[in-house]
Design an enzyme around this catalytic site. Structure first.
Site, PDB file in Angstrom:
ATOM      1  N   GLU A  75       0.847  -0.860   0.269  1.00  0.00           N
ATOM      2  CA  GLU A  75       0.001  -0.015  -0.384  1.00  0.00           C
ATOM      3  C   GLU A  75       0.615   1.253   0.180  1.00  0.00           C
ATOM      4  OE1 GLU A  75      -2.970   0.338  -0.239  1.00  0.00           O
ATOM      5  OE2 GLU A  75      -3.549  -2.363  -0.268  1.00  0.00           O
ATOM      6  N   ARG A 108     -17.907   0.206   6.179  1.00  0.00           N
ATOM      7  CA  ARG A 108     -19.298  -0.780   5.351  1.00  0.00           C
ATOM      8  C   ARG A 108     -19.695  -1.108   6.005  1.00  0.00           C
ATOM      9  NH1 ARG A 108     -19.522  -5.088   2.004  1.00  0.00           N
ATOM     10  NH2 ARG A 108     -17.012  -5.395   2.120  1.00  0.00           N
ATOM     11  N   CYS A 143      -7.945  -2.631   8.211  1.00  0.00           N
ATOM     12  CA  CYS A 143      -6.398  -2.525   7.736  1.00  0.00           C
ATOM     13  C   CYS A 143      -5.811  -1.222   7.163  1.00  0.00           C
ATOM     14  CB  CYS A 143      -6.418  -2.604   6.154  1.00  0.00           C
ATOM     15  SG  CYS A 143      -7.061  -4.965   6.221  1.00  0.00           S
ATOM     16  N   HIS A 181      -1.373  -6.073   1.418  1.00  0.00           N
ATOM     17  CA  HIS A 181      -2.699  -6.368   0.685  1.00  0.00           C
ATOM     18  C   HIS A 181      -1.804  -8.222   0.229  1.00  0.00           C
ATOM     19  CE1 HIS A 181      -5.994  -3.610   2.369  1.00  0.00           C
ATOM     20  NE2 HIS A 181      -5.691  -4.050   3.085  1.00  0.00           N
TER      21      HIS A 181
END
Length: 213
Positions: free
Chosen positions: A86, A96, A149, A175
């Site tokens: 990342e 969510r 994360c 990831h």
């Protein structure tokens, strides 16, 4: 001061979540830590809960206690087709789905008053190269999402940026995909190779890694 046997690498993954019996990130870092120790690199693997706040707290405790050279945190990104270092962590929690405790924050900061974002301090393109050189699909990701994360990634970078006692410690987030995309043995080898690349690379590779959209 850390002890003389303090790890040079701290790897983290997440515990199983949402009814799963395992988490590929925890499996990968456990096996990668074994590989790194066999190669003479003192390494610790830490499994974090999928919880806003607490996961970052536990990581901060470990980093302060052990002061490794490199912290490589990992998490699962279902739907991705490879391992993805990342680039940036953002200061927002926008869940969510609920975390492991049922917490469901929406448009809240990770750190109140913190900057909008932090870049990884790991050589992300060298990490990608370390994965692809071992036949594992890898690419730079421009977003770590807004779930736990990203929460851990932002907390890690905020800690390393603001705590003078941790000067010289570098960190970032990677990831991993589901194990039917990249098998567990390949994931472990790639994570170990990325950790070694992070230890051995002071200046990142200068090659394209961006996206158009």
């Amino acid at each position: 001061m850390p002890s003389t046997d303090a790890p040079r690498v701290l790897l983290t993954g997440f515990e199983p979540f949402d009814g799963a019996t395992s988490n590929p990130s925890a499996t990968a870092v456990g096996a990668a830590a074994t590989l790194l120790r066999e190669q003479g690199v003192p390494t610790r693997a830490l499994v974090l809960p999928v919880e806003f706040g607490r996961a970052g707290d536990l990581l901060a405790e470990a980093v302060r206690a052990e002061r490794p050279g490199v912290v490589l945190a990992t998490g699962l990104a279902s739907g991705r087709r490879g391992i993805t270092p990342e680039r940036v962590a953002i200061n927002v929690r926008d869940a969510r789905i609920p975390d492991g405790t049922g917490a469901h924050p929406v448009d809240e900061p990770v750190v109140s008053g913190g900057p909008a974002a932090y870049f990884s301090s790991l050589p992300i393109k060298a990490l990608v190269a370390a994965g692809t050189e071992r036949g594992v699909p890898a690419s730079v990701s421009q977003t770590a999402g807004t779930f736990v994360c990203n929460d851990v990634f932002y907390r890690l970078m905020h800690l390393l940026t603001t705590d003078p006692a941790l000067d010289g410690v570098r960190g970032g987030f990677v990831h991993v995909p589901e194990e039917d995309v990249v098998g567990p043995a390949e994931q472990a080898r790639a994570v170990a190779a990325m950790a070694r690349a992070a230890l051995g690379t002071s200046e990142d590779l200068r090659r394209p890694g961006g996206t158009i959209s």
